[in-house]
Write an enzyme that holds these catalytic residues in place. Structure first.
Site, PDB file in Angstrom:
ATOM      1  N   LYS A 282       0.838  -1.196   0.000  1.00 18.92           N
ATOM      2  CA  LYS A 282       0.000   0.000   0.000  1.00 18.92           C
ATOM      3  C   LYS A 282       0.872   1.246   0.000  1.00 18.92           C
ATOM      4  O   LYS A 282       1.890   1.290   0.700  1.00 18.92           O
ATOM      5  CB  LYS A 282      -0.907  -0.003   1.242  1.00 18.92           C
ATOM      6  CG  LYS A 282      -1.926   1.125   1.258  1.00 18.92           C
ATOM      7  CD  LYS A 282      -2.790   1.055   2.508  1.00 18.92           C
ATOM      8  CE  LYS A 282      -3.875   2.113   2.504  1.00 18.92           C
ATOM      9  NZ  LYS A 282      -4.698   2.061   3.734  1.00 18.92           N
TER      10      LYS A 282
ATOM     11  N   SER B 251      -9.573   2.172   2.837  1.00 17.86           N
ATOM     12  CA  SER B 251      -8.700   2.832   1.880  1.00 17.86           C
ATOM     13  C   SER B 251      -7.721   1.883   1.166  1.00 17.86           C
ATOM     14  O   SER B 251      -7.216   2.252   0.107  1.00 17.86           O
ATOM     15  CB  SER B 251      -7.904   3.919   2.599  1.00 17.86           C
ATOM     16  OG  SER B 251      -7.079   3.356   3.594  1.00 17.86           O
TER      17      SER B 251
ATOM     18  N   SER C 173      -9.854  -0.015   7.048  1.00 11.40           N
ATOM     19  CA  SER C 173      -9.235   0.140   5.724  1.00 11.40           C
ATOM     20  C   SER C 173      -8.579  -1.108   5.148  1.00 11.40           C
ATOM     21  O   SER C 173      -8.267  -1.146   3.971  1.00 11.40           O
ATOM     22  CB  SER C 173      -8.200   1.270   5.756  1.00 11.40           C
ATOM     23  OG  SER C 173      -8.846   2.506   5.692  1.00 11.40           O
TER      24      SER C 173
END
Lengths: 95, 488
Positions: free
Chosen positions: B79, B154, B178
């Site tokens: 990420k 996210s 997330s």
């Protein structure tokens, strides 16, 4: 409590953000909508509740004061938008 | 089965024994990235040359008889909120668009020590602030199961990369769901470890008292494998726990007979989509058939979790994001009139609207006159939420809940109504407030063929039990690789 134009101006200055008039109007609406919902918390009597600041019982984490390698000056300046002679350059602050 | 469809555990063994090379696997994954990226947008940055070079060097190490590590030769996606030395790291923001970190996050050092091959940095909501991956400055990620739907967020890029086979395993970060919510939306496995289990050193901070890094993978065993690599003490994060890391794989198959699982009634009330509810209840039946015992419980402060979370998270964010000032790194606006103007312009041009909104909300709640009413109040309610869990875990060993009230929704459908977006985090945020671990594991699909996960929550540092429970479910439902309609 409701958020006013004055609040938005004040908070934007504290946060070092600038907005257009249209954005400010939108922000007043959104913030009031969100905070209006958040007022739900006032339903709860928390007079005798201790605020929770750390979720785990870890306290005073200390380590020895040892000298360890760190970034050299050249590497540390690599991402700076503007630098000169080993310093970060910013607009003049002294008249 | 194609190479890129395999999981990390299988491939690690095959690479180690020389059945296949890391180069072959990495090439297969890179080819998949090339084929799928145009409509998935899972990545912000890909590093094909670096990855191939690394894969080849892992292969040479193996041939030389060296130990190539637990993840030796496995192509992984990271990420873009986790910093990687020499590889651009943006956190999904314009303000960090050209930021090349000079050092690695702790978890990256751990992955590299274990032989992993990094193939790229995955898409995220800007500074991880969002539940759909749509606040990314670059482009919204799209759900591989239906590209008209959001990936969740996210960590939507990592979830999408796994579902589209554009990586073998991935890392995400979870502040309020997330990792778990996009895992559910994309039909993969994601775990948010106990707060402090994994070092946050090098994780770009959103809300430091809630943020935690965790694995996102194609199976539960892969999740256990990756967590055993990244978990553990690091003195550069003062909140990191100095506790031994178990081998999460040893007990994973030991069954769940006699395990007591709580079903909190507040998680099955109004707002829960009926298909999601059905899939969750089917998971309950499966767990019962595996020997688990279910107990109705209550987490009475659940309805206060959203205001509590958003007050604390935005307050912390407003402080954490002060560092983006256009001086040491990041975007700087052209031709400022003076220093103050440089700060304001750089930040206003560099941050997107949702980030600015949250900074404003957080700054307001911390400002003179409002601190007690908002921030301090939220800290008090946080304790009540934590105590709900303390009480529940006296009678149960784990808790089973839905992950999100709905399956993945259409792109653009919630982005303009922040409050509605926040409300959809209802089933995931309490866990971050309480610092506990939670895993999202695929449980089935809706009639529209959209994946739905369920969440197991556990006691502090009880990740081992969560893996056992998730694995028991997976054995019945199938992994994201094998269950009906898996995307290729």
């Amino acid at each position: 409590m409701s958020v006013t134009r004055k609040d938005v101006d004040n908070v934007a200055a504290l946060a070092r953000l600038s907005f257009t008039d249209k954005e400010k109007e939108e922000l007043i609406g959104t913030l009031n909508n969100i905070l209006g919902y958040f007022d739900k918390l006032s339903e709860l009597n928390t007079e005798n509740v201790e605020p929770l600041t750390h979720i785990l019982p870890v306290q005073n984490v200390m380590r020895d004061d040892e000298i360890k390698p760190s970034l050299d000056q050249e590497t540390a300046l690599k991402n700076a938008p503007k630098h000169a002679r080993g310093h970060f350059v910013i607009p003049k602050v002294i008249e | 089965m194609e190479l890129f469809e395999s999981g990390a555990c299988d491939l690690a063994i095959k690479i180690k024994t020389g059945t296949i090379s890391s180069e072959e696997v990495t090439k297969a994954v890179l080819q998949k990235i090339e084929q799928r990226e145009y409509d998935i947008n899972a990545y912000i940055t890909t590093t094909p040359e670096l990855a191939l070079k690394r894969a080849k060097s892992i292969d040479i190490q193996r041939i030389q008889g060296k130990d190539i590590g637990l993840l030796g030769g496995i192509p992984m996606a990271i990420k873009d909120s986790i910093i990687t030395a020499g590889i651009r790291t943006t956190a999904g923001s314009h303000i960090l668009e050209n930021f090349i970190p000079p050092y690695n996050a702790h978890v990256i050092d751990k992955l590299l020590d274990a032989g992993a091959v990094i193939v790229g940095k995955t898409n995220t909501d800007e500074f991880t602030m969002g539940s759909t991956c749509e606040t990314s400055y670059f482009k919204p990620a799209r759900n591989p199961h239906n590209t008209g739907r959001v990936t969740g967020g996210s960590s939507g890029g990592s979830a999408a990369a796994l579902a589209a086979h554009e990586c073998i395993a991935a890392l995400g970060s979870d502040t309020g769901g997330s990792i778990r919510q996009p895992a559910s939306f994309c039909g993969i496995t994601g775990i948010k470890p106990t707060y402090g289990r994994v070092s946050r050193y090098g994780l770009i901070a959103y809300a430091s008292s809630l943020d935690q890094i965790g694995p996102m993978t194609k199976s539960v065993k892969d999740s256990a494998l990756v967590l055993s690599v990244i978990a553990g003490y690091d003195n550069r994060d003062s909140t990191c726990l100095n506790e031994p890391v178990p081998d999460y794989l040893t007990e994973i198959d030991s069954g769940i007979s006699g395990i007591k699982i709580g079903l909190p009634k507040e998680y099955f009330e109004e707002g829960l989509d009926s298909e999601v509810c059905d899939i969750t209840m089917k998971a309950v039946e499966i767990m019962k058939s595996e020997g688990a015992e279910f107990i109705d419980i209550s987490l009475p402060h659940t309805e206060y979790a959203i205001p509590t979370y958003y007050l604390l998270a935005t307050a912390e964010a407003s402080a954490n994001l002060e560092r983006y000032d256009g001086v040491r790194y990041g975007y700087r606006a052209e031709n400022p009139e003076n220093l103050y103007d440089m700060y304001c312009k750089s930040r206003s041009e560099g941050f997107g609207i949702e980030v600015k909104r949250r900074i404003m909300l957080g700054t307001y709640c911390l400002s003179a006159g409002y601190y007690d009413a908002y921030y301090r109040k939220a800290q008090k309610v946080r304790r009540l939420i934590k105590e709900d869990f303390d009480k529940a875990f006296k009678t149960v060993d784990a808790i089973l809940t839905p992950v999100s009230p709905t399956p993945a929704f259409p792109l653009g459908s919630k982005i303009n109504d922040p409050l509605q977006m926040y409300l959809a985090d209802i089933y995931t945020i309490s866990l971050n407030l309480a610092g506990l671990p939670g895993i999202s594991v695929p449980a089935g699909k809706t009639s529209d063929n959209l994946p739905v996960g369920v969440q197991f929550m556990g006691r502090v540092l009880d990740e081992n039990l969560l893996f056992r429970l998730a694995y028991a479910l997976e054995r019945n439902v199938g992994t994201s690789l094998t269950y009906e309609g898996a995307v290729v």
